[in-house]
Design a protein around this motif. Structure first.
Motif, PDB file in Angstrom:
ATOM      1  N   VAL A  60       0.873  -1.265   0.095  1.00 43.13           N
ATOM      2  CA  VAL A  60       0.143  -0.038  -0.013  1.00 43.13           C
ATOM      3  C   VAL A  60       0.797   1.098   0.093  1.00 43.13           C
ATOM      4  N   VAL A 109       0.507   4.171  -2.771  1.00 39.57           N
ATOM      5  CA  VAL A 109       0.150   5.920  -2.223  1.00 39.57           C
ATOM      6  C   VAL A 109       1.503   6.532  -2.938  1.00 39.57           C
ATOM      7  N   LEU A 164      -6.610  -1.351   0.520  1.00 40.43           N
ATOM      8  CA  LEU A 164      -6.757   0.043  -0.054  1.00 40.43           C
ATOM      9  C   LEU A 164      -8.207   0.432   0.135  1.00 40.43           C
ATOM     10  N   LEU A 176      -7.848   2.459   3.278  1.00 44.61           N
ATOM     11  CA  LEU A 176      -7.405   3.674   3.240  1.00 44.61           C
ATOM     12  C   LEU A 176      -8.337   4.822   2.739  1.00 44.61           C
ATOM     13  N   SER A 182      -9.963   6.137   5.352  1.00 46.96           N
ATOM     14  CA  SER A 182      -9.165   7.142   6.174  1.00 46.96           C
ATOM     15  C   SER A 182      -9.353   8.559   5.434  1.00 46.96           C
TER      16      SER A 182
END
Length: 280
Positions: free
Chosen positions: A187, A191, A242, A245, A248
């Motif tokens: 990840v 990113v 993901l 993520l 978030s």
């Protein structure tokens, strides 16, 4: 184990560093193969290899410990290719970032007692033999992923990393490894590449970039073909990570939409405290 004859298939940043560091550690003979003749020649010229035959199978025939240091899909193919040529009693490991596929493949080939996966946490966004170093693995954590019934092989491979290369081996089953690395390595690559793609498409023309942009996008310079293989091979673990993520990111979006300073500060504080805990 400290092999009398170390064999390395793949002479990029990791394979080349294995050769260099093995030589410095006093491994008597090191043979290596790369599909690139110029890379093989350079490794010999720089003293990292004693022999660089034109065929990978010629390395497999002589090695007490054979290390597959190619990209993940190539390592799977090489395991098939070298199997009939392995020296009796030789052990085999790899250095890929995804472990379930190659551990399962070794078991299917009947190599479960002679194979243990390895994953040194010492990668770099640079690639090729010219990116190799003679100290890359010193002090680095190396995950060792045993096959079923392969505890002895895993122990010997762990000893090699620790006693010869000065690394810190940690034994971990392949399933747990891939789940963990999805969050902690794969990840972060996504990113970094996501941010690089965003800046490539949306940064105003003539922009200059400070340490914030360059530091957070360092991994975006990694080899695209290699990371395509890694991401696809571990996609069942990466996709849920993901999606977490996205949750978030949603927190930030919602806080910005309504001007919620408390929520935004809490989000930033949680990230800052985690980063400070893990060190420089």
């Amino acid at each position: 184990m400290k092999p009398t004859h170390l064999g390395i298939i793949g002479l990029g940043a990791i394979g080349g560093s294995l050769a260099r560091q093995g030589k410095l550690a006093g491994v008597p003979t090191i043979s290596g193969w790369s599909p690139e003749p110029a890379e093989r020649a350079l490794a010999v010229q720089q003293g990292a290899l004693d022999d660089a035959p034109a065929r990978a199978t010629d390395v497999a025939r002589v090695a007490d410990l054979l290390i597959l240091a190619a990209p993940p899909a190539a390592n799977l193919a090489q395991l098939d290719a070298v199997l009939p040529h392995l020296k009796p009693g030789a052990l085999v490991t790899d250095v890929g970032s995804v472990k379930r596929a190659i551990v399962a493949h070794a078991e299917r080939l009947g190599l479960g007692t002679r194979f243990a996966g390895s994953h040194p946490l010492a990668g770099t966004h640079r690639h090729g033999f010219e990116a190799s170093r003679g100290d890359l693995f010193r002090g680095a954590v190396v995950y060792i992923t045993p096959c079923h019934g392969g505890a002895d092989a895993a122990r010997e491979v762990a000893h090699f990393w620790q006693d010869v290369l000065g690394a810190e081996p940690v034994v971990l089953d392949a399933e747990r490894h891939d789940a963990q690395l999805a969050a902690t390595s794969h990840v972060p690559q996504v990113v970094a590449s996501l941010l690089g793609d965003f800046l490539a498409r949306h940064a105003p023309k003539g922009s200059t970039f400070g340490p914030g942009a360059t530091d957070t996008t360092r991994l975006a310079a990694s080899e695209p073909e290699l990371w395509t293989e890694i991401l696809l091979m571990n996609r069942d673990e990466i996709l849920p990570a993901l999606r977490a993520l996205e949750e978030s990111l949603g927190t930030v979006e919602r806080a910005l939409e309504v001007g919620d300073a408390t929520a935004l500060t809490a989000w930033l504080t949680r990230a800052a405290e985690w980063r400070r805990r893990i060190g420089p």
